[in-house]
Design a protein around this motif. Structure first.
Motif, PDB file in Angstrom:
ATOM      1  N   TYR A  27       0.856  -1.183   0.000  1.00  0.00           N
ATOM      2  CA  TYR A  27       0.000   0.000   0.000  1.00  0.00           C
ATOM      3  C   TYR A  27       0.891   1.231   0.000  1.00  0.00           C
ATOM      4  N   VAL A  69       0.908   4.603   1.132  1.00  0.00           N
ATOM      5  CA  VAL A  69       0.078   5.388   2.052  1.00  0.00           C
ATOM      6  C   VAL A  69       0.242   6.886   1.793  1.00  0.00           C
ATOM      7  N   VAL A  81       3.439   0.521   2.896  1.00  0.00           N
ATOM      8  CA  VAL A  81       3.212  -0.584   3.826  1.00  0.00           C
ATOM      9  C   VAL A  81       3.283  -1.883   3.029  1.00  0.00           C
ATOM     10  N   SER A  90      -0.321 -11.892  14.435  1.00  0.00           N
ATOM     11  CA  SER A  90      -0.749 -10.758  15.240  1.00  0.00           C
ATOM     12  C   SER A  90      -1.439  -9.712  14.367  1.00  0.00           C
ATOM     13  N   SER A  91      -2.038  -8.739  15.010  1.00  0.00           N
ATOM     14  CA  SER A  91      -2.748  -7.669  14.310  1.00  0.00           C
ATOM     15  C   SER A  91      -1.798  -6.959  13.354  1.00  0.00           C
ATOM     16  N   GLY A  92      -2.239  -6.794  12.108  1.00  0.00           N
ATOM     17  CA  GLY A  92      -1.415  -6.118  11.114  1.00  0.00           C
ATOM     18  C   GLY A  92      -0.455  -7.025  10.367  1.00  0.00           C
ATOM     19  N   SER A  93      -0.505  -8.336  10.624  1.00  0.00           N
ATOM     20  CA  SER A  93       0.453  -9.253   9.993  1.00  0.00           C
ATOM     21  C   SER A  93       0.098  -9.591   8.547  1.00  0.00           C
ATOM     22  N   GLY A  94      -1.113  -9.211   8.105  1.00  0.00           N
ATOM     23  CA  GLY A  94      -1.456  -9.422   6.698  1.00  0.00           C
ATOM     24  C   GLY A  94      -2.549 -10.455   6.444  1.00  0.00           C
ATOM     25  N   LYS A  95      -3.213 -10.911   7.494  1.00  0.00           N
ATOM     26  CA  LYS A  95      -4.215 -11.977   7.358  1.00  0.00           C
ATOM     27  C   LYS A  95      -5.394 -11.565   6.475  1.00  0.00           C
ATOM     28  N   SER A  96      -5.975 -10.409   6.768  1.00  0.00           N
ATOM     29  CA  SER A  96      -7.137  -9.969   5.976  1.00  0.00           C
ATOM     30  C   SER A  96      -6.728  -9.669   4.537  1.00  0.00           C
ATOM     31  N   THR A  97      -5.541  -9.106   4.379  1.00  0.00           N
ATOM     32  CA  THR A  97      -5.033  -8.838   3.027  1.00  0.00           C
ATOM     33  C   THR A  97      -4.955 -10.138   2.239  1.00  0.00           C
TER      34      THR A  97
HETATM   35  N1  LIG Z   1      -6.130   0.138   2.662  1.00  0.00           N
HETATM   36  C1  LIG Z   1      -4.971   0.149   3.306  1.00  0.00           C
HETATM   37  N2  LIG Z   1      -4.099   1.201   3.162  1.00  0.00           N
HETATM   38  C2  LIG Z   1      -2.926   1.205   3.799  1.00  0.00           C
HETATM   39  N3  LIG Z   1      -2.473   0.226   4.601  1.00  0.00           N
HETATM   40  C3  LIG Z   1      -3.276  -0.831   4.791  1.00  0.00           C
HETATM   41  C4  LIG Z   1      -4.564  -0.937   4.159  1.00  0.00           C
HETATM   42  N4  LIG Z   1      -5.129  -2.095   4.526  1.00  0.00           N
HETATM   43  C5  LIG Z   1      -4.243  -2.694   5.349  1.00  0.00           C
HETATM   44  N5  LIG Z   1      -3.137  -1.944   5.500  1.00  0.00           N
HETATM   45  C6  LIG Z   1      -1.945  -2.286   6.313  1.00  0.00           C
HETATM   46  O1  LIG Z   1      -1.474  -3.561   5.899  1.00  0.00           O
HETATM   47  C7  LIG Z   1      -1.040  -4.332   7.010  1.00  0.00           C
HETATM   48  C8  LIG Z   1      -1.800  -5.655   7.024  1.00  0.00           C
HETATM   49  O2  LIG Z   1      -3.176  -5.404   7.261  1.00  0.00           O
HETATM   50  P1  LIG Z   1      -4.246  -6.571   7.459  1.00  0.00           P
HETATM   51  O3  LIG Z   1      -5.571  -5.937   7.497  1.00  0.00           O
HETATM   52  O4  LIG Z   1      -4.019  -7.598   6.407  1.00  0.00           O
HETATM   53  O5  LIG Z   1      -3.813  -7.159   8.875  1.00  0.00           O
HETATM   54  P2  LIG Z   1      -4.497  -8.324   9.760  1.00  0.00           P
HETATM   55  O6  LIG Z   1      -3.465  -9.375   9.956  1.00  0.00           O
HETATM   56  O7  LIG Z   1      -5.781  -8.731   9.135  1.00  0.00           O
HETATM   57  O8  LIG Z   1      -4.725  -7.571  11.154  1.00  0.00           O
HETATM   58  P3  LIG Z   1      -5.967  -7.718  12.227  1.00  0.00           P
HETATM   59  O9  LIG Z   1      -5.684  -8.973  13.006  1.00  0.00           O
HETATM   60  O10 LIG Z   1      -5.810  -6.507  13.064  1.00  0.00           O
HETATM   61  O11 LIG Z   1      -7.250  -7.761  11.453  1.00  0.00           O
HETATM   62  C9  LIG Z   1      -1.278  -3.479   8.237  1.00  0.00           C
HETATM   63  O12 LIG Z   1      -0.069  -2.881   8.601  1.00  0.00           O
HETATM   64  C10 LIG Z   1      -2.268  -2.432   7.774  1.00  0.00           C
HETATM   65  O13 LIG Z   1      -2.090  -1.211   8.471  1.00  0.00           O
END
Ligand SMILES: Nc1ncnc2c1ncn2[C@@H]1O[C@H](COP(=O)(O)OP(=O)(O)OP(=O)(O)O)[C@@H](O)[C@H]1O
Ligand SMILES: [Mg+2]
Length: 229
Positions: free
Chosen positions: A15, A17, A23, A44-51
């Motif tokens: 991303y 930003v 990022v 952990s939170s922010g590790s990229g799972k949802s991505t």
């Molecule tokens: N639209 C976006 N623009 C900029 N950065 C993003 C965007 N979406 C996600 N990120 C960044 O990408 C990284 C991975 O995000 P992601 O949502 O995949 O994490 P996650 O593992 O699902 O976290 P959580 O457990 O908190 O849901 C994070 O650092 C987040 O801040």
């Protein structure tokens, strides 16, 4: 011919930003998930799972690398065919339920069937069956606001499975649930998997992951562990 449902080859998602802040949400991830697997994605939170889930579900595209769904490079599929494929093949469950407000449980579950070429009566039948399967037969006409968190999540699961998808992607489906509802939703995923569906579930909770047969752990956008149990 590979039987992989999900295949990532060196997938990165970056991303931009601001002009000078990037990022790296996913960094060169390579991964194979075969038909019929039951996989938990942890980290952990922010590790990229949802991505990762958004890319696997064709809701987002890699900025580098290749994603193959059922052996087909998704770049070669046009947007109309992609949304059609998403509708037919993939059931999504999101952490925040994403039910349509002021619309009954039944109508919410009927929604994904709108373009399936079914009659109104057939849609009603299928949606009712899906709600019965998640133990919500007594709440067909309730609005989301009239349901508990666990009940809303079960409606969301019914909506995800009503099209009979081969692949179920769930992002923290039990994140907002108490232990009893968590157990019920996990039983549901286990039975979907037993029917031959591929289930990929994102979770923070070790005991939820323990129900899967494979655990993939992400840290800073990379796969740091891939363990079969
Ligand atoms: N639209 C976006 N623009 C900029 N950065 C993003 C965007 N979406 C996600 N990120 C960044 O990408 C990284 C991975 O995000 P992601 O949502 O995949 O994490 P996650 O593992 O699902 O976290 P959580 O457990 O908190 O849901 C994070 O650092 C987040 O801040
Ligand atoms: Mg997330």
């Amino acid at each position: 011919m590979s039987t992989a449902v999900i295949e990532l080859r060196d997938v990165s998602r970056t991303y931009q930003v601001t002009e000078d802040v990037m990022v790296h949400a996913l960094q060169s991830v390579s991964l194979l998930i075969e038909r019929g697997e039951h996989v938990a994605i942890m980290g952990s939170s922010g590790s990229g799972k949802s991505t990762l889930m958004h890319i696997a579900g064709c809701l987002d595209s890699p900025t580098a690398g290749t994603y193959l769904l059922d052996g087909v490079d998704v770049r070669d599929i046009d947007e109309d065919d992609l949304s059609d494929l998403r509708n037919r093949k993939i059931g999504f469950v999101f952490q925040a339920f994403n039910l349509v407000p002021r619309t009954s449980a039944l109508a919410n579950v009927e929604l994904p069937l709108t373009y399936a070429g079914l009659s109104r009566a057939q849609r009603r039948r299928r949606a009712t069956d899906a709600l019965l399967a998640v133990g919500m037969g007594q709440r067909l006409h309730h609005l989301p606001s009239e349901l508990s968190g666990g009940q809303q999540q079960r409606v969301a699961v019914a909506r995800a499975i009503v099209t009979n998808p081969a692949l179920v992607l769930a992002d923290e489906p039990t994140g907002n649930l108490d232990s009893h509802s968590t157990h019920e939703v996990l039983e549901l995923f286990a039975s979907l998997n037993a029917e031959g569906r591929t289930v990929v579930l994102i979770t923070h909770e070790e005991d939820v992951a323990a129900r899967a047969r494979r655990v993939i752990r992400l840290a800073d956008g990379e796969v740091v562990e891939d363990r079969r149990t």
